[in-house]
Design a protein around this motif. Structure first.
Motif, PDB file in Angstrom:
ATOM      1  N   GLY A   1       3.458  10.417  -4.641  1.00  0.00           N
ATOM      2  CA  GLY A   1       3.276   9.589  -5.831  1.00  0.00           C
ATOM      3  C   GLY A   1       4.027   8.276  -5.804  1.00  0.00           C
ATOM      4  O   GLY A   1       3.905   7.466  -6.725  1.00  0.00           O
ATOM      5  N   LEU A   2       4.813   8.043  -4.760  1.00  0.00           N
ATOM      6  CA  LEU A   2       5.555   6.783  -4.652  1.00  0.00           C
ATOM      7  C   LEU A   2       4.631   5.754  -3.991  1.00  0.00           C
ATOM      8  O   LEU A   2       4.747   5.433  -2.814  1.00  0.00           O
ATOM      9  CB  LEU A   2       6.820   6.994  -3.828  1.00  0.00           C
ATOM     10  N   MET A   3       3.714   5.221  -4.780  1.00  0.00           N
ATOM     11  CA  MET A   3       2.607   4.412  -4.260  1.00  0.00           C
ATOM     12  C   MET A   3       2.797   2.932  -4.559  1.00  0.00           C
ATOM     13  O   MET A   3       3.320   2.550  -5.600  1.00  0.00           O
ATOM     14  CB  MET A   3       1.291   4.892  -4.882  1.00  0.00           C
ATOM     15  N   PHE A   4       2.367   2.100  -3.612  1.00  0.00           N
ATOM     16  CA  PHE A   4       2.363   0.656  -3.834  1.00  0.00           C
ATOM     17  C   PHE A   4       1.080   0.056  -3.279  1.00  0.00           C
ATOM     18  O   PHE A   4       0.356   0.675  -2.503  1.00  0.00           O
ATOM     19  CB  PHE A   4       3.587  -0.008  -3.186  1.00  0.00           C
ATOM     20  N   PHE A   5       0.803  -1.176  -3.699  1.00  0.00           N
ATOM     21  CA  PHE A   5      -0.388  -1.902  -3.267  1.00  0.00           C
ATOM     22  C   PHE A   5       0.053  -3.156  -2.518  1.00  0.00           C
ATOM     23  O   PHE A   5       0.947  -3.868  -2.975  1.00  0.00           O
ATOM     24  CB  PHE A   5      -1.247  -2.290  -4.473  1.00  0.00           C
ATOM     25  N   HIS A   6      -0.577  -3.411  -1.387  1.00  0.00           N
ATOM     26  CA  HIS A   6      -0.175  -4.522  -0.526  1.00  0.00           C
ATOM     27  C   HIS A   6      -1.274  -5.579  -0.476  1.00  0.00           C
ATOM     28  O   HIS A   6      -2.455  -5.249  -0.373  1.00  0.00           O
ATOM     29  CB  HIS A   6       0.116  -4.000   0.882  1.00  0.00           C
ATOM     30  N   HIS A   7      -0.859  -6.835  -0.557  1.00  0.00           N
ATOM     31  CA  HIS A   7      -1.778  -7.955  -0.412  1.00  0.00           C
ATOM     32  C   HIS A   7      -1.837  -8.309   1.072  1.00  0.00           C
ATOM     33  O   HIS A   7      -0.878  -8.826   1.632  1.00  0.00           O
ATOM     34  CB  HIS A   7      -1.294  -9.153  -1.238  1.00  0.00           C
ATOM     35  N   TYR A   8      -2.963  -8.018   1.722  1.00  0.00           N
ATOM     36  CA  TYR A   8      -3.075  -8.190   3.170  1.00  0.00           C
ATOM     37  C   TYR A   8      -3.538  -9.596   3.525  1.00  0.00           C
ATOM     38  O   TYR A   8      -4.362 -10.196   2.825  1.00  0.00           O
ATOM     39  CB  TYR A   8      -4.041  -7.158   3.767  1.00  0.00           C
ATOM     40  N   SER A   9      -3.011 -10.086   4.628  1.00  0.00           N
ATOM     41  CA  SER A   9      -3.385 -11.414   5.103  1.00  0.00           C
ATOM     42  C   SER A   9      -4.733 -11.365   5.809  1.00  0.00           C
ATOM     43  O   SER A   9      -5.265 -10.290   6.093  1.00  0.00           O
ATOM     44  CB  SER A   9      -2.310 -11.949   6.057  1.00  0.00           C
ATOM     45  N   GLY A  10      -5.270 -12.544   6.131  1.00  0.00           N
ATOM     46  CA  GLY A  10      -6.541 -12.636   6.833  1.00  0.00           C
ATOM     47  C   GLY A  10      -6.388 -12.442   8.334  1.00  0.00           C
ATOM     48  O   GLY A  10      -5.288 -12.182   8.838  1.00  0.00           O
ATOM     49  N   VAL A  11      -7.484 -12.579   9.042  1.00  0.00           N
ATOM     50  CA  VAL A  11      -7.503 -12.297  10.479  1.00  0.00           C
ATOM     51  C   VAL A  11      -6.560 -13.217  11.248  1.00  0.00           C
ATOM     52  O   VAL A  11      -5.769 -12.766  12.085  1.00  0.00           O
ATOM     53  CB  VAL A  11      -8.942 -12.425  11.023  1.00  0.00           C
ATOM     54  N   LYS A  12      -6.599 -14.523  10.973  1.00  0.00           N
ATOM     55  CA  LYS A  12      -5.773 -15.474  11.725  1.00  0.00           C
ATOM     56  C   LYS A  12      -4.290 -15.224  11.508  1.00  0.00           C
ATOM     57  O   LYS A  12      -3.504 -15.219  12.457  1.00  0.00           O
ATOM     58  CB  LYS A  12      -6.138 -16.904  11.330  1.00  0.00           C
ATOM     59  N   THR A  13      -3.908 -15.018  10.250  1.00  0.00           N
ATOM     60  CA  THR A  13      -2.506 -14.758   9.958  1.00  0.00           C
ATOM     61  C   THR A  13      -2.050 -13.448  10.583  1.00  0.00           C
ATOM     62  O   THR A  13      -0.942 -13.349  11.130  1.00  0.00           O
ATOM     63  CB  THR A  13      -2.273 -14.708   8.437  1.00  0.00           C
TER      64      THR A  13
END
Length: 328
Positions: free
Chosen positions: A206-218
């Motif tokens: 239950g210790l959940m987080f959401f990540h903002h992922y970068s694009g392919v180049k980054t």
């Protein structure tokens, strides 16, 4: 004997990322609404602004808030260590600026830390990316990391969102400070953590987080920067799980075969296509649990595309390991 929970110091390093850092802090505030007033008093948020062109500012929103700013850019490891030195509580929650905790994250963390002897308590990334309009690649990254973190939660440290006992953090020496840009420092710290205590890393349901992922180049640039460190920490250190190394080596072999078959297109197009399909299926099967996760979590289109994505990622890492130079 359990170490008494005195409080949690939340440390957020940031550089030139005002919008996502504010979203990160907003999510922390929303999660704090599930806490009692006594528990909120046991929280503090420390933002370390690593010499952003525009100084970071944020209203504390009911939680004790500190913002330290560097006048020159020193790197993410130095920023995290500086936040740890400022922290007044005995647990350090490191959160990257592009991460948003789930609403029940803090209450879950408080409950777990009260009941368990913990040195390192990791969050698990959601299979849903935090990106507002995610592409197929963002879904690929989110599902891949969710699967990896669930499978290897006790064997690897990810600095996206993790809680570390303050005494243990300083015992192992904190983060290495000779990293350029983003990425790689978590592997080096993992090795030292596991040397000090092989069972130090745990996870709480239950210790959940959401990540903002970068694009392919980054993502490609980050992999190239991390790869020289991977050579130092994975291949030259006994702390890593043998099964992980064997699995990674097998998939890397199939990725090389896939890339080599593309060279056949100039001479034998039909044979090249057939060979690519064969090795693509082998890569799909060799990583079968993850491949099926793409089908269950998203679509057949992503499951097929993941073969190409994995091929590219493995080839970038191999190139970085063989020819990359570690940046300071």
């Amino acid at each position: 004997m359990l170490m008494q929970l005195e409080g949690i110091s939340i440390i957020v390093p940031t550089y030139n990322d005002i919008a996502r850092t504010r979203m990160c802090l907003d999510a922390i505030y929303i999660a704090s609404l599930r806490l009692s007033s006594a528990e909120i008093a046991m929280l503090e948020v420390i933002v370390v602004d690593d010499a952003s062109p525009q100084p970071f500012r944020y209203a504390g929103a009911g939680i004790e808030f500190v913002c330290q700013r560097f006048e020159v850019n020193k790197g993410v490891g130095t920023a995290r260590n500086a936040g740890a030195c400022l922290a007044k509580h005995n647990y350090l929650l490191f959160i990257d600026a592009d991460v948003q905790v789930a609403e029940n994250f803090l209450i879950t963390a408080f409950n777990y830390l009260r009941q368990n002897q913990v040195k390192v308590l990791q969050g698990i990334g959601s299979h849903v990316p935090a990106n507002g309009d995610p592409t197929l690649f963002h879904h690929y990254m989110a599902i891949s990391w969710h699967f990896f973190q669930v499978k290897y939660c006790r064997d690897f440290l990810w600095t996206l969102c993790t809680i570390i006992s303050k005494p243990f953090f300083f015992q192992v020496g904190g983060f290495a400070e000779d990293y350029a840009g983003s990425g790689g420092e978590e592997f080096e710290l993992t090795a030292r953590l596991l040397q000090a205590d092989r069972g130090a890393i745990t996870c709480a349901p239950g210790l959940m987080f959401f990540h903002h992922y970068s694009g392919v180049k980054t993502r490609a640039r980050k992999l190239l920067r991390r790869s020289p460190r991977l050579k130092e920490t994975i291949f030259n250190h006994s702390a890593w799980p043998l099964m992980f190394q064997l699995e990674a080596g097998l998939r890397a072999f199939f990725a090389v075969c896939l890339t080599l078959t593309l060279l056949l297109l100039l001479f034998q197009p039909i044979a090249a296509v057939i060979a690519y399909l064969v090795f693509g299926c082998l890569l799909f099967v060799s990583d079968g649990q993850l491949s099926m996760a793409f089908l269950r979590r998203h679509s057949l289109r992503l499951a097929v595309a993941s073969i190409f994505f994995r091929q590219i990622e493995y080839m970038i890492v191999l190139c970085g390991i063989l020819w990359g130079k570690r940046e300071k």
